[in-house]
Design an enzyme around this catalytic site. Structure first.
Site, PDB file in Angstrom:
ATOM      1  N   LEU A  78     -10.137 -82.832 -55.567  1.00  0.00           N
ATOM      2  CA  LEU A  78      -8.793 -82.955 -56.127  1.00  0.00           C
ATOM      3  C   LEU A  78      -8.856 -83.440 -57.576  1.00  0.00           C
ATOM      4  CD1 LEU A  78      -6.869 -84.534 -53.101  1.00  0.00           C
ATOM      5  CD2 LEU A  78      -6.920 -82.146 -53.832  1.00  0.00           C
ATOM      6  N   SER A  79     -10.045 -83.358 -58.169  1.00  0.00           N
ATOM      7  CA  SER A  79     -10.229 -83.748 -59.569  1.00  0.00           C
ATOM      8  C   SER A  79     -10.467 -82.503 -60.423  1.00  0.00           C
ATOM      9  CB  SER A  79     -11.422 -84.696 -59.706  1.00  0.00           C
ATOM     10  OG  SER A  79     -11.792 -84.847 -61.062  1.00  0.00           O
TER      11      SER A  79
ATOM     12  N   CYS B 176     -19.035-105.050 -57.470  1.00  0.00           N
ATOM     13  CA  CYS B 176     -19.449-104.180 -56.359  1.00  0.00           C
ATOM     14  C   CYS B 176     -20.922-104.383 -56.031  1.00  0.00           C
ATOM     15  CB  CYS B 176     -19.178-102.725 -56.706  1.00  0.00           C
ATOM     16  SG  CYS B 176     -17.435-102.276 -56.682  1.00  0.00           S
TER      17      CYS B 176
ATOM     18  N   GLN C  79     -13.744 -82.845 -62.522  1.00  0.00           N
ATOM     19  CA  GLN C  79     -14.956 -82.568 -61.770  1.00  0.00           C
ATOM     20  C   GLN C  79     -15.131 -81.070 -61.529  1.00  0.00           C
ATOM     21  OE1 GLN C  79     -14.612 -85.008 -58.210  1.00  0.00           O
ATOM     22  NE2 GLN C  79     -15.811 -86.650 -59.160  1.00  0.00           N
TER      23      GLN C  79
ATOM     24  N   TYR D 112     -22.365 -89.633 -58.182  1.00  0.00           N
ATOM     25  CA  TYR D 112     -21.543 -90.838 -58.244  1.00  0.00           C
ATOM     26  C   TYR D 112     -21.402 -91.425 -56.847  1.00  0.00           C
ATOM     27  CZ  TYR D 112     -17.683 -93.855 -59.865  1.00  0.00           C
ATOM     28  OH  TYR D 112     -16.882 -94.937 -60.186  1.00  0.00           O
ATOM     29  N   SER D 113     -22.541 -91.687 -56.210  1.00  0.00           N
ATOM     30  CA  SER D 113     -22.568 -92.290 -54.880  1.00  0.00           C
ATOM     31  C   SER D 113     -23.925 -92.964 -54.712  1.00  0.00           C
ATOM     32  CB  SER D 113     -22.333 -91.239 -53.785  1.00  0.00           C
ATOM     33  OG  SER D 113     -23.291 -90.201 -53.864  1.00  0.00           O
TER      34      SER D 113
ATOM     35  N   TRP E  18     -19.189 -83.572 -59.018  1.00  0.00           N
ATOM     36  CA  TRP E  18     -19.505 -82.664 -60.120  1.00  0.00           C
ATOM     37  C   TRP E  18     -20.450 -81.540 -59.702  1.00  0.00           C
ATOM     38  CZ3 TRP E  18     -18.704 -87.904 -60.888  1.00  0.00           C
ATOM     39  CH2 TRP E  18     -17.694 -88.245 -61.794  1.00  0.00           C
TER      40      TRP E  18
END
Length: 379
Positions: free
Chosen positions: A140-141, A301, A144, A78-79, A120
């Site tokens: 902090l997820s 975006c 994930q 996710y990047s 993840w």
């Protein structure tokens, strides 16, 4: 989001492509010249304390793993992907991104690695496969972390790749390598000192760190109010100038800077198209307003990377000026002629760059194909 705007010919993505083509002119308007300094002053106070950081992360990343599976690649990256020559799919480009970051980290057998904001777990598991004795991914997820642990177990690397719920300010120990991909955007200017101090304190004396982040090719600015309210609460896009000024205060060497310009625009185009192809599934998980919100987010975006001032930067950091080779040849060496880096004493580091390329099956070419948006599919 409310459905009161209908695009009759084309899509919201097409409309935003037109709207954002005039952003340079908007920046010159008198009202913008007044607003921008005020926004910068307000943003100086932006930072994420521990409890607030956890809440903000949960707002976005804990939507559900089922949702993110709708548009991410098979490795859950996710990047920004890396569209080097020969990357014809999102999967290829994300594999090339992992390989490129891996080359910069120069992970050798038996090394310890810290992944700040591990997502993840894709990069952490890959580094474990490359020979790292211990990879610690922190996030902090909870969503994930659950999937990252499951993936490490299924890959047979649960002992080598470990994932913990941890704030970077609460870290213990020392690591040969530190990497952070797509997390720095959540730190906030008021906390930049804490972030880079954590890297400085936990990086081994001869270690190497890589920070990959969205950035802006302009002086420090303000936050996007819509994104802050609906998508990434507490997020802020840094400029290089404000980032490097903090790195300098920490006494770290910046051994490499690379700017990825249109790569994230291409990544977002793939995500948008995948989201559209599985929109009915997203509707089952959420509702129409949510789907419209994410369509706008992904399309807006993309266009800010195509027509605005957004880019991605990768910083390579070290305590020692000779922690990495003195030229960039090692990043693009042919598979059978990989440059083997040496440590400060002249000894070869056990860096399997060629093995990494073979494992990922990706190109190491510097060439990036031309990228454009013409309203048609980019797949």
């Amino acid at each position: 989001m409310d459905g009161s705007l209908t695009v009759e010919d084309g899509s919201i993505r097409d409309l935003l492509a037109i709207v954002t083509s005039g952003l340079d002119g908007l920046d010159e308007l008198p009202i913008e010249r007044l607003r921008a300094p005020l926004a910068r002053i307000a943003t100086r106070l932006t930072g994420n304390r521990r409890r607030k950081a956890a809440r903000n992360v949960a707002r976005h990343y804990d939507l559900s793993n089922e949702f993110y599976a709708l548009f991410l690649d098979e490795d859950w990256q996710y990047s920004c992907a890396y569209f080097c020559e020969g990357c014809s799919s999102l999967e290829d480009a994300q594999a090339a991104k992992r390989s490129h970051i891996g080359q910069k980290l120069m992970v050798g057998e038996g090394m310890s690695v810290l992944d700040i904001g591990c997502g993840w777990g894709g990069l952490a598991i890959e580094l474990a496969k490359q020979g790292a004795a211990e990879v610690l991914g922190i996030s902090l997820s909870q969503e994930q972390l659950t999937l990252a642990r499951q993936r490490a177990e299924e890959a047979g690397f649960a002992e080598e790749a470990r994932f913990d719920f941890c704030d970077y300010r609460d870290l213990q120990g020392e690591f040969d390598r530190i990497v952070s991909v797509g997390m720095f955007e959540h730190v906030g200017p008021a906390s930049y000192g804490s972030f880079f101090r954590a890297i400085e304190e936990h990086l081994a004396p001869d270690g190497v760190a890589v920070v990959h982040s969205i950035g802006r090719m302009a002086p420090p600015g303000g936050k996007d109010p819509w994104v802050d309210k609906y998508i990434f609460p507490g997020g802020y896009i840094p400029s290089l100038s404000e980032t490097l000024s903090v790195v300098e205060r920490m006494g770290l060497w910046v051994t490499d800077i690379e700017i990825l310009r249109l790569h994230y625009a291409e990544t977002l185009a793939h995500w948008y198209e995948r989201f559209q192809s599985r929109r009915e599934k997203a509707l089952e998980l959420f509702d129409e307003r949510f789907c419209r919100m994410w369509e706008y987010y992904l399309a807006a975006c993309e266009m800010m990377f195509r027509n605005g001032n957004l880019m991605v930067f990768q910083l390579q950091l070290a305590h020692k000026r000779d922690a990495v080779p003195l030229t960039r040849e090692y990043l693009y060496a042919p598979r059978d002629q990989s440059v083997v880096p040496r440590d400060a004493g002249g000894n070869h580091l056990r860096c399997s760059c060629s093995a990494r390329s073979r494992l990922l099956g990706t190109s190491n070419s510097e060439g990036v194909p031309p990228m454009r948006y013409d309203g048609s599919s980019t797949s």
